[in-house]
Design a protein around this motif. Structure first.
Motif, PDB file in Angstrom:
ATOM      1  N   THR A 639       0.822  -1.195   0.000  1.00  0.00           N
ATOM      2  CA  THR A 639       0.000   0.000   0.000  1.00  0.00           C
ATOM      3  C   THR A 639       0.852   1.238   0.000  1.00  0.00           C
ATOM      4  N   GLY A 640       0.200   2.351  -0.293  1.00  0.00           N
ATOM      5  CA  GLY A 640       0.948   3.585  -0.457  1.00  0.00           C
ATOM      6  C   GLY A 640       1.433   4.214   0.812  1.00  0.00           C
ATOM      7  N   THR A 641       1.067   3.725   1.969  1.00  0.00           N
ATOM      8  CA  THR A 641       1.492   4.368   3.198  1.00  0.00           C
ATOM      9  C   THR A 641       2.595   3.620   3.903  1.00  0.00           C
ATOM     10  N   SER A 642       2.912   2.432   3.472  1.00  0.00           N
ATOM     11  CA  SER A 642       3.981   1.680   4.123  1.00  0.00           C
ATOM     12  C   SER A 642       5.147   1.534   3.174  1.00  0.00           C
ATOM     13  N   ASP A 643       6.292   1.187   3.743  1.00  0.00           N
ATOM     14  CA  ASP A 643       7.450   0.985   2.892  1.00  0.00           C
ATOM     15  C   ASP A 643       7.268  -0.222   1.994  1.00  0.00           C
ATOM     16  N   ILE A 743      -5.869   2.545   7.093  1.00  0.00           N
ATOM     17  CA  ILE A 743      -4.841   3.280   6.351  1.00  0.00           C
ATOM     18  C   ILE A 743      -4.246   2.400   5.254  1.00  0.00           C
ATOM     19  N   GLU A 744      -3.937   1.160   5.599  1.00  0.00           N
ATOM     20  CA  GLU A 744      -3.399   0.251   4.592  1.00  0.00           C
ATOM     21  C   GLU A 744      -4.416  -0.001   3.488  1.00  0.00           C
ATOM     22  N   HIS A 772      -6.165  11.725   6.510  1.00  0.00           N
ATOM     23  CA  HIS A 772      -6.246  10.909   7.723  1.00  0.00           C
ATOM     24  C   HIS A 772      -5.381  11.540   8.812  1.00  0.00           C
ATOM     25  N   PRO A 773      -5.939  11.792   9.981  1.00  0.00           N
ATOM     26  CA  PRO A 773      -5.183  12.492  11.033  1.00  0.00           C
ATOM     27  C   PRO A 773      -3.945  11.738  11.496  1.00  0.00           C
ATOM     28  N   GLN A 774      -3.950  10.420  11.359  1.00  0.00           N
ATOM     29  CA  GLN A 774      -2.799   9.651  11.816  1.00  0.00           C
ATOM     30  C   GLN A 774      -1.565   9.899  10.954  1.00  0.00           C
TER      31      GLN A 774
END
Length: 999
Positions: A639-643, A743-744, A772-774
């Motif tokens: 996914t675009g939020t993790s490495d 998020i993922e 997303h606030p996180q």
């Protein structure tokens, strides 16, 4: 304090958001400005409104927003009393700060370290371009929370993947700033470690520390803060030891430049007494100054002791003060000078305490358990005294300078200076009341934590106001057996509250603390699971794995084999799903052992069987990818939020291992179809159990397997199903596990939508991700896929705005090199290329080369974005060369997102370049992109150009519009020429893009 007219409209916007307790990164995202710009505005507001720190600025914002406010009101009362003298001390300390990066002002409590440091910092403000920041460490008892206190003062949040100390260091890496860390004595070791890391990472940051003891680090320069000067002619009644003190102290500071100091013959101590005494009673005649000097000398020039004595002037007069001080101070003979001065303050406190009536004494010692400002109702509850007694008593204590008073919209608050608070705590222990008072304080904190569980508009402000109090209560309670149950409750509450406040590292810490305090194995295991999820949110895979295993161990010892099976299976499946979050990769044989143990423990339990099926699906997918994927090349389902978005690196890892029996390198090993079957079974079992998080995890693995099997549309549908499940199911937890999954899922859905040409869907999911606030503190992760989607849609204006946040956040994070950051960097280079901004394109291209030199850039997304730019420039031959490899040759770098874009743009480049193979490539592309509206329109446009079919060509413009791809629509019209070309040129201008070159 500055009036409203002094504040610019933008500063007013920033001030309002500071009042909402947003971090600088959150403010920047809200106002579409850089974090550095926010910092500049905050620093300016601190100066204009004459307040010392960010908390005071937030209170100012609240006061300014009151509907009943008739005129500009102070953000906070000015310093409650004026600063007197100390010209020499200020000059010396200022000079030391210019020469050394870390200076510690040391001295006993009550000597005036804090006021001196604030005066020096205020005078030095112009020397530090990025501001002067005050950090009050009085409420901090845990050395691990120093960085959190600094971050709060600076308006920083925790960056995912980093602890708070690393986040602070990253934010200050290129800043020229001064930090004032006040009252470090209770966390000296932690402060030394924090500053060593900070100063090593931030070469232009200076730090001024106040403490009762030095930090004992090599880079520290120590300034002993002397008492106030006593430079009046000595009275015959003074003892020789006092006279010696006065002579030496006068050398440490010169108050002669102040009006009071001149009137008092140059004595800062006398000037201070006169100022404070005059404020509570009648003015003193010059003839009385000698008597004042005698009092100050008896108090050794200690600022706090002098202020306490002056507070009694109105009721006792000078004679009464002199007589009252005579007996307590007889003890001040012998011993070191430092000990004498410490005893001077203690004696003055004893004297002030003894003058109180018994009820006020009890009140003073019992409110010492508060580490932050408190209200009268809070004091009544914690002290166990009736409300009327407390209200009257607090007023009397404030009148005697034993408590400081602040006024805020939410009520009057009281606070004891740290020296007075410690004195009260000593008295509380002597009275045998410490345990009972601390217990009442603990119960009060539990009630506050329960109130904070309910959401309200001012939640952040309320949490920030209460957090240090809750931490202090927990620190006291956790070591007391009789308070274990309450300590567990408070630790769990703090874990949940900290997570809501986006203090993820603290949340993990508190969940682990709650696990250690739990009275049952089931509670302990539950807390370990929450802690593991918090670690996942922080991108700390090793911690996540450790905590999954800890939960399994506790569950197994308690005989809950099904729970142990779920935890062991989760440890394995998470290692497959999130391998790039691990510092130490999980060996394959260990993953196999976990799955085997989980299967044996699961028995017939449906939820445990679902967890095992998910772990088996992850293993099968990893092996299937490794069977067809050359070692070291990487794959792509992250996914675009993790490495992991560089692409499921676990597959690369698996591919590089030697084959073994049953492995993908041999007949009979798992295939991608087996992986799909295992994932579908996990989805079905989780769905039957009505466990949305388990179902989401299974859908994640299923989407990856479908993508690798080549079914992009099924993968996209699965990713959408996952987001919809997490967004709509009423029983999805809102804590760490649910947040991490969502998020993922949003990242996965965005990528999958891009892969099938669903630009409206991709932009919708990407926008949710960006907001997303996180992810507020990691804007480069939050906005990356939104940049890509906006660029492919041709929305240059939005891409440029988002690009500012992306780059700003990337730089604040230390400019990391991560392949996940490559596509947004390539998108920004393309946007600037389409705008014919060559310098900006070169800049972003250099950034792209820095963050991702991998084959994903060379053969995957990089080829797609370069082809778009080259075709816009009228260079189809270059675009054809850039996409020369056959799709099958670059499959590993185009699967999941880029395959359809690659083959469609390759076909168009072939047509426009007059390539003999254009017809064959068109036929191949048409078959590959069926169902993708954007790629299909690209192929149909290329076919119409090849056939010179104007009607079909123009018709594709409508297809692009329907697919949300305005840039390609404008390009179509321009390619059509004639009257259509003018419309196309206008459309490009409206998009903020440069004209196309047509050959």
């Amino acid at each position: 304090m500055g009036e409203a007219a002094d504040i610019s409209p933008r500063e007013a916007e920033v001030l309002e958001l500071v009042g909402d307790h947003l971090s600088n990164a959150e403010i920047g995202a809200r106002l579409y400005i850089s974090v550095r710009t926010v910092e500049t505005h905050v620093s300016s507001l601190l100066r204009k409104l004459d307040v010392p720190d960010r908390r005071a600025l937030a209170r100012c914002a609240t006061e300014r927003a009151r509907p009943d406010r008739q005129r500009p009101a102070p953000a906070l009362p000015r310093r409650l009393t004026s600063f007197i003298g100390r010209e020499g001390e200020r000059a010396t300390l200022t000079a030391m700060l210019k020469e050394h990066r870390q200076v510690t002002a040391v001295g006993p409590g009550g000597v005036g370290k804090t006021r001196l440091a604030l005066a020096v910092a205020a005078a030095a403000a112009e020397e530090f371009a990025d501001g002067v920041w005050f950090v009050d460490l009085v409420p901090v008892s845990d050395p691990g929370m120093i960085a959190t206190a600094v971050a709060e003062a600076l308006g920083l949040g925790e960056q995912l993947g980093h602890d708070m100390a690393e986040s602070v260091a990253a934010a200050l890496a290129d800043r020229h700033a001064l930090l004032v860390l006040d009252n470090c004595e209770q966390v000296v070791d932690g402060a030394a470690l924090f500053l060593e890391r900070l100063l090593a990472a931030c070469p232009r940051v200076a730090v001024l520390v106040t403490s009762r003891s030095r930090l004992m680090v090599p880079f520290e320069r120590v300034y002993p803060v002397p008492p106030l000067s006593l430079s009046l002619p000595l009275s015959p009644s003074l003892s020789p030891s006092s006279a010696d003190d006065g002579d030496e102290d006068s050398e440490g500071g010169d108050g002669g430049d102040t009006g009071e100091g001149s009137a008092a013959g140059g004595s800062d101590a006398v000037a201070l007494f006169i100022d404070r005494a005059t404020s509570v009673g009648r003015p003193l005649d010059p003839a009385q100054h000698d008597q004042v000097a005698e009092i100050c000398a008896r108090l050794d020039g200690m600022a706090l002791a002098i202020e306490l004595a002056a507070a009694r002037y109105a009721t006792l007069g000078l004679d009464g003060i002199t007589a009252a001080l005579a007996h307590p101070l007889r003890m001040l003979t012998g011993g070191s000078r430092a000990e004498d001065r410490h005893r001077s303050v203690r004696a003055a406190l004893d004297w002030s305490h003894d003058l109180l009536d018994p009820a006020d004494r009890a009140l003073l010692r019992r409110v010492s358990v508060f580490v932050t400002p408190f209200t009268a109702p809070a004091a009544a509850e914690v002290t166990g005294l009736d409300a009327a007694t407390v209200v009257d008593g607090l007023a009397r204590l404030a009148e005697q300078s034993l408590l400081a008073v602040t006024f805020a919209p939410d009520g009057t608050r009281y606070r004891a200076l740290e020296t007075l608070r410690q004195y009260g705590s000593d008295r509380l222990t002597e009275a045998g009341e410490l345990h009972d008072t601390q217990a009442r304080h603990l119960h009060w904190c539990l009630a506050r934590s329960a109130e904070l569980a309910a959401p309200r508009a001012d939640w952040r402000a309320r949490f920030d106001q209460a957090a240090d109090e809750l931490r202090a209560a927990l620190a006291w309670a956790e070591s007391r057996t009789e308070q274990r149950a309450d300590a567990h409750r408070l630790a769990r509450a703090m874990a949940e509250l900290a997570f809501t406040r986006h203090l993820i590292a603290e949340s993990q810490q508190r969940y682990e603390q709650a696990a250690a305090l739990a009275s049952t194995p089931a509670d302990a295991a539950s807390m370990f699971r929450h802690a593991a999820a918090a670690a996942a949110c922080r991108l700390h895979g090793d911690d996540m794995h450790r905590l999954n295993r800890a939960a399994a161990d506790v569950a197994r010892r308690a005989g809950d084999t099904a729970a142990a099976a779920r935890d062991l299976a989760a440890a394995a499946s998470n290692a497959y799903r999130f391998s790039s979050k691990f510092v130490t990769r999980l060996p394959p044989e260990e993953a196999d052992a976990l799955i085997t143990a989980a299967r044996e423990l699961a028995g017939a339990d449906p939820s445990a069987r679902a967890a095992v099926a998910l772990a088996e699906a992850g293993r099968a997918l990893t092996h299937a990818i490794g069977a067809t994927h050359p070692p070291g090349t990487g794959t792509g389902t992250g996914t675009g939020t993790s490495d992991a978005a560089d692409a499921s690196e676990e597959a690369t890892h698996a591919a590089s291992r030697p084959s073994r029996p049953g492995s993908p390198g041999r007949p009979g090993g798992p295939t991608v179809q087996e992986a799909i079957a295992s994932a579908e079974r996990a989805v079905e079992l989780a769905h039957l159990e009505k466990d949305p998080l388990a179902e989401s995890a299974a859908l994640d693995t299923l989407a990856g397997a479908l993508s690798w099997a080549g079914d992009a549309f099924a993968a996209a549908a699965t990713a959408r199903r996952r987001v919809e499940l997490l967004s709509s199911a009423p029983d999805v937890p809102v804590g760490p596990a649910g947040t991490h999954e969502l998020i993922e899922a949003l990242g996965e859905a965005t990528e999958a939508a891009l892969g099938v040409g669903d630009l409206p869907g991709a932009r919708r999911w990407a926008r949710r991700l960006a907001e997303h606030p996180q992810l507020a503190e990691v804007g480069h992760r939050a906005t990356g896929w939104l940049l890509v989607a906006d660029t492919l849609a041709g929305d240059a204006e939005q891409a440029l705005i988002t690009g500012l946040r992306f780059r700003d956040a990337w730089q604040r994070a230390g400019s990391p090199a991560r392949a996940v950051l490559g596509p947004p960097a390539a998108a920004m280079a393309t946007i600037h290329g389409l705008r014919d901004d060559r310098e900006a394109r070169r800049d972003w291209s250099a950034l792209l080369a820095q963050v991702d030199p991998s084959p994903w850039n060379t053969h995957g997304y990089g080829a797609v974005f370069d082809a778009i730019h080259m075709l816009h420039q009228g260079r189809p031959e270059a675009a054809l060369e850039r996409t020369a490899p056959e799709p099958g040759q670059v499959r590993q770098w185009t699967t999941w997102i880029w395959l359809h874009w690659y083959v469609a743009l390759r076909a168009e480049a072939s047509v426009l370049a007059g390539d003999p193979a254009a017809s064959a490539r068109l036929a191949q592309a048409r078959t590959s992109v069926v169902g993708n509206p954007v790629a299909t329109a690209l192929v149909e446009r290329a076919a119409a150009l090849l056939d010179a079919d104007m009607e079909r060509l123009v018709a594709t413009a409508s297809a692009f519009d329907a697919a949300g791809c305005r840039y390609q629509s404008a390009r179509t019209l321009t390619l059509a020429g004639g009257e259509h070309a003018a419309r196309g040129a206008r459309a490009l201008t409206d998009l903020g893009l440069a004209p196309m070159t047509i050959r």
